[in-house]
Design an enzyme around this catalytic site. Structure first.
Site, PDB file in Angstrom:
ATOM      1  N   SER A  50       0.924  -1.187  -0.048  1.00 28.87           N
ATOM      2  CA  SER A  50       0.195   0.047   0.132  1.00 28.87           C
ATOM      3  C   SER A  50       0.974   1.317   0.111  1.00 28.87           C
ATOM      4  O   SER A  50       2.126   1.097   0.229  1.00 28.87           O
ATOM      5  CB  SER A  50      -0.773   0.005   1.353  1.00 28.87           C
ATOM      6  OG  SER A  50      -0.066   0.129   2.300  1.00 28.87           O
ATOM      7  N   ASP A  83      -1.128  -1.547  -3.945  1.00 25.61           N
ATOM      8  CA  ASP A  83      -2.570  -1.694  -3.590  1.00 25.61           C
ATOM      9  C   ASP A  83      -2.878  -0.147  -3.381  1.00 25.61           C
ATOM     10  O   ASP A  83      -2.308   0.491  -2.882  1.00 25.61           O
ATOM     11  CB  ASP A  83      -2.141  -2.458  -2.241  1.00 25.61           C
ATOM     12  CG  ASP A  83      -3.643  -2.711  -1.445  1.00 25.61           C
ATOM     13  OD1 ASP A  83      -4.553  -2.814  -2.361  1.00 25.61           O
ATOM     14  OD2 ASP A  83      -3.647  -2.911  -0.379  1.00 25.61           O
ATOM     15  N   HIS A  84      -4.096  -0.165  -4.035  1.00 26.68           N
ATOM     16  CA  HIS A  84      -4.734   1.292  -3.803  1.00 26.68           C
ATOM     17  C   HIS A  84      -4.008   2.601  -4.095  1.00 26.68           C
ATOM     18  O   HIS A  84      -3.810   3.335  -3.228  1.00 26.68           O
ATOM     19  CB  HIS A  84      -5.412   1.601  -2.352  1.00 26.68           C
ATOM     20  CG  HIS A  84      -6.426   0.729  -2.128  1.00 26.68           C
ATOM     21  ND1 HIS A  84      -7.715   0.708  -2.655  1.00 26.68           N
ATOM     22  CD2 HIS A  84      -6.517  -0.533  -1.372  1.00 26.68           C
ATOM     23  CE1 HIS A  84      -8.502  -0.241  -2.191  1.00 26.68           C
ATOM     24  NE2 HIS A  84      -7.978  -0.795  -1.298  1.00 26.68           N
ATOM     25  N   GLU A 142     -10.949   0.219  -9.714  1.00 28.89           N
ATOM     26  CA  GLU A 142     -12.304  -0.116  -8.675  1.00 28.89           C
ATOM     27  C   GLU A 142     -13.330   0.623  -9.178  1.00 28.89           C
ATOM     28  O   GLU A 142     -13.312   1.801  -9.317  1.00 28.89           O
ATOM     29  CB  GLU A 142     -11.591   0.003  -7.425  1.00 28.89           C
ATOM     30  CG  GLU A 142     -12.719   0.249  -6.303  1.00 28.89           C
ATOM     31  CD  GLU A 142     -12.369  -0.159  -5.071  1.00 28.89           C
ATOM     32  OE1 GLU A 142     -11.317  -0.627  -4.702  1.00 28.89           O
ATOM     33  OE2 GLU A 142     -13.068   0.182  -3.938  1.00 28.89           O
ATOM     34  N   HIS A 198     -12.249  -3.104   4.280  1.00 28.54           N
ATOM     35  CA  HIS A 198     -10.960  -3.603   4.963  1.00 28.54           C
ATOM     36  C   HIS A 198     -10.817  -3.587   6.539  1.00 28.54           C
ATOM     37  O   HIS A 198     -11.712  -3.185   7.105  1.00 28.54           O
ATOM     38  CB  HIS A 198      -9.961  -2.291   4.595  1.00 28.54           C
ATOM     39  CG  HIS A 198      -9.680  -2.048   3.001  1.00 28.54           C
ATOM     40  ND1 HIS A 198      -9.677  -1.047   2.527  1.00 28.54           N
ATOM     41  CD2 HIS A 198      -9.567  -3.206   2.196  1.00 28.54           C
ATOM     42  CE1 HIS A 198      -9.438  -1.360   1.317  1.00 28.54           C
ATOM     43  NE2 HIS A 198      -9.315  -2.608   0.939  1.00 28.54           N
ATOM     44  N   GLY A 199      -9.986  -4.143   7.095  1.00 25.04           N
ATOM     45  CA  GLY A 199      -9.849  -4.244   8.625  1.00 25.04           C
ATOM     46  C   GLY A 199     -10.746  -5.478   9.156  1.00 25.04           C
ATOM     47  O   GLY A 199     -11.198  -6.255   8.303  1.00 25.04           O
ATOM     48  N   SER A 234     -11.268  -8.952   2.044  1.00 23.12           N
ATOM     49  CA  SER A 234     -11.421 -10.428   2.180  1.00 23.12           C
ATOM     50  C   SER A 234     -10.796 -11.285   3.192  1.00 23.12           C
ATOM     51  O   SER A 234     -10.518 -12.676   2.876  1.00 23.12           O
ATOM     52  CB  SER A 234     -11.285 -10.870   0.936  1.00 23.12           C
ATOM     53  OG  SER A 234     -12.320 -10.466  -0.228  1.00 23.12           O
ATOM     54  N   ASN A 275      -7.796  -9.878  -1.947  1.00 23.46           N
ATOM     55  CA  ASN A 275      -7.018  -9.274  -0.983  1.00 23.46           C
ATOM     56  C   ASN A 275      -7.158  -9.410   0.374  1.00 23.46           C
ATOM     57  O   ASN A 275      -8.302  -9.553   1.029  1.00 23.46           O
ATOM     58  CB  ASN A 275      -7.264  -7.604  -1.213  1.00 23.46           C
ATOM     59  CG  ASN A 275      -6.785  -7.137  -2.470  1.00 23.46           C
ATOM     60  OD1 ASN A 275      -6.671  -7.843  -3.186  1.00 23.46           O
ATOM     61  ND2 ASN A 275      -6.561  -5.755  -2.420  1.00 23.46           N
ATOM     62  N   ASP A 277      -5.079  -8.963   4.012  1.00 22.90           N
ATOM     63  CA  ASP A 277      -4.076  -8.406   4.999  1.00 22.90           C
ATOM     64  C   ASP A 277      -4.265  -8.696   6.424  1.00 22.90           C
ATOM     65  O   ASP A 277      -3.475  -9.003   7.189  1.00 22.90           O
ATOM     66  CB  ASP A 277      -4.036  -6.786   4.659  1.00 22.90           C
ATOM     67  CG  ASP A 277      -2.609  -6.109   5.228  1.00 22.90           C
ATOM     68  OD1 ASP A 277      -1.915  -6.700   5.982  1.00 22.90           O
ATOM     69  OD2 ASP A 277      -2.927  -4.983   5.286  1.00 22.90           O
TER      70      ASP A 277
HETATM   71  O1  LIG Z   1      -8.289  -5.536   0.984  1.00 23.73           O
HETATM   72  C1  LIG Z   1      -7.170  -5.236   1.701  1.00 23.73           C
HETATM   73  C2  LIG Z   1      -7.116  -5.897   2.932  1.00 23.73           C
HETATM   74  O2  LIG Z   1      -8.219  -6.570   3.418  1.00 23.73           O
HETATM   75  P1  LIG Z   1      -8.493  -7.319   4.721  1.00 23.73           P
HETATM   76  O3  LIG Z   1      -8.462  -5.942   5.771  1.00 23.73           O
HETATM   77  O4  LIG Z   1      -7.374  -8.251   4.943  1.00 23.73           O
HETATM   78  O5  LIG Z   1      -9.923  -7.792   4.726  1.00 23.73           O
HETATM   79  C3  LIG Z   1      -6.050  -4.308   1.234  1.00 23.73           C
HETATM   80  O6  LIG Z   1      -6.306  -3.986   0.027  1.00 23.73           O
HETATM   81  C4  LIG Z   1      -5.947  -3.035   1.885  1.00 23.73           C
HETATM   82  O7  LIG Z   1      -5.504  -1.992   1.252  1.00 23.73           O
HETATM   83  C5  LIG Z   1      -4.850  -2.899   3.090  1.00 23.73           C
HETATM   84  O8  LIG Z   1      -4.870  -3.972   4.057  1.00 23.73           O
HETATM   85  C6  LIG Z   1      -4.388  -1.718   3.517  1.00 23.73           C
HETATM   86  O9  LIG Z   1      -3.238  -1.597   4.142  1.00 23.73           O
HETATM   87  P2  LIG Z   1      -2.610  -0.468   4.575  1.00 23.73           P
HETATM   88  O10 LIG Z   1      -3.030   0.747   3.726  1.00 23.73           O
HETATM   89  O11 LIG Z   1      -3.050  -0.227   6.165  1.00 23.73           O
HETATM   90  O12 LIG Z   1      -1.282  -0.501   4.516  1.00 23.73           O
END
Ligand SMILES: O=C(COP(=O)(O)O)[C@@H](O)[C@H](O)[C@H](O)COP(=O)(O)O
Length: 359
Positions: A50, A83-84, A142, A198-199, A234, A275, A277
């Site tokens: 990211s 990413d993004h 997106e 996310h999160g 996801s 995705n 994280d």
């Molecule tokens: O979809 C994502 C993660 O999904 P998740 O939270 O694992 O369900 C990623 O594309 C996010 O962009 C990534 O987690 C963002 O990370 P940071 O910006 O905090 O580094």
């Protein structure tokens, strides 16, 4: 093994009906965990960084780390993905640092907070796709804004994500608009909105179709059967990882993620990039807490990081196996980016928009 582009990897996944998890990295330990898992089950990988990761680790550090991982694991094709990306500069500097793929997220303005108009999204994504394709790099766009169908809340976190309430229309990608978007931007992959965010705090209960709209994916796939779809947000937020964190002094309220079986259902309907994280973060954080609590005298960072890497490795391997990625690394012969650039220039890689199937 040379680095692979997202386009080539997802074309391979589509031909063989599998999906590829895209894991985020910020440091060496996460990179090694992903690659160890991939090696153990012969899976190609998507590693993504990211903007936050690039600031945290430094572009040069990330670039050299990916070089090192590719050298240590020569049999694993590695796609390095932004990413993004929030604007042209983020995407172009990523490519300059060896990324083979970028996401231009034009669903938000460059502040990465304000939902953008469709015209803005079209224009900036088309421009980035044109430039990236000149050098053979791939582009993910997106359409739709990530957020909760349960609350209507957007998903601002860590400086990325829309803020405030969103309408139902914004939270779900429109299938007809998706056809127009892919046709006009020529993106290689399309991230869609279907209720994921996310999160860790995605759903307050195990999600059903009203809050995790998998039918939207099916509708888009019916209209765009040749387009690679991407599910963001996801992570499955497994109960056992929540339990480890809470057992060792954490205070995570009960939460629910995207069940693996729903992702597998998505893969049957064109989802090729998934995705993840949060699950990796939780796997590592649980082990940090465990070591800290069980051995309060410990101060060698490696004693915290090694079990954390092992836990992340196991998580990654489980996803490679569930999504059918395992067993495919050795079946891929990487196409160099210069050759991909030639194929884009002759129109060979233009989107194949099939005449819409009858509903
Ligand atoms: O979809 C994502 C993660 O999904 P998740 O939270 O694992 O369900 C990623 O594309 C996010 O962009 C990534 O987690 C963002 O990370 P940071 O910006 O905090 O580094």
């Amino acid at each position: 093994m040379a680095r692979i582009t997202l386009r080539q990897l997802l074309d391979h996944a589509a031909e063989r009906g599998y999906g590829v998890p895209a894991f985020n990295i910020n440091n060496m330990e996460q990179g090694l965990a992903i690659m160890e898992a991939a090696k153990a089950c012969d899976a190609p990988v998507i590693i993504q960084a990211s903007r936050g990761a690039r600031i945290y680790a430094n572009d040069i550090m990330l670039a050299k780390m990916i070089d090192a991982l590719a050298e240590i694991y020569p049999d694993i094709p590695v796609c390095m993905h932004q990413d993004h990306g929030n604007d042209e500069a983020t995407c172009m500097t990523a490519i300059r640092h060896g990324f083979t793929s970028v996401m231009m997220d034009g669903s938000l303005l460059a502040d990465a907070k304000t939902p953008a108009s469709y015209e803005y999204n079209l224009e900036i994504t088309e421009r980035v796709a044109r430039m990236a394709h000149w050098v053979g790099a791939s582009v993910e766009g997106e359409l739709g804004v990530l957020g909760s169908l349960e609350t209507g809340e957007s998903e601002a976190e860590d400086g990325h994500g829309a803020e405030g309430k969103l309408s139902h229309d914004q939270l779900l990608t429109d299938p007809d608009q998706a056809v127009d978007f892919v046709t006009r931007t020529k993106v290689d992959a399309l991230a869609i909105a279907c209720g994921t965010s996310h999160g860790a705090y995605k759903f307050t209960r195990k999600p059903t179709g009203d809050i995790l709209a998998m039918r939207v994916i099916e509708e888009i796939h019916a209209k765009l059967p040749n387009t690679h779809l991407v599910m963001h947000g996801s992570s499955s937020v497994p109960q056992e990882l929540q339990d480890v964190i809470n057992r060792y002094g954490g205070e995570m309220p009960q939460t629910f993620g995207v069940p693996v079986e729903e992702i597998v259902r998505g893969i049957k309907h064109g989802v090729r990039k998934v995705n993840i994280d949060t699950d990796c973060r939780m796997a590592m954080a649980g082990q940090f807490r465990k070591v800290a609590m069980e051995r309060p005298g410990e101060f060698d960072p490696r004693k915290f990081l090694k079990p954390a890497m092992d836990a992340m490795r196991d998580l990654c391997r489980a996803r490679f196996e569930a999504f059918g990625t395992a067993g495919n690394a050795s079946k891929i012969k990487v196409i160099p980016m210069d050759e991909m650039a030639k194929r884009y220039s002759t129109g060979q890689l233009d989107p194949q928009i099939a005449t819409a199937k009858a509903a």
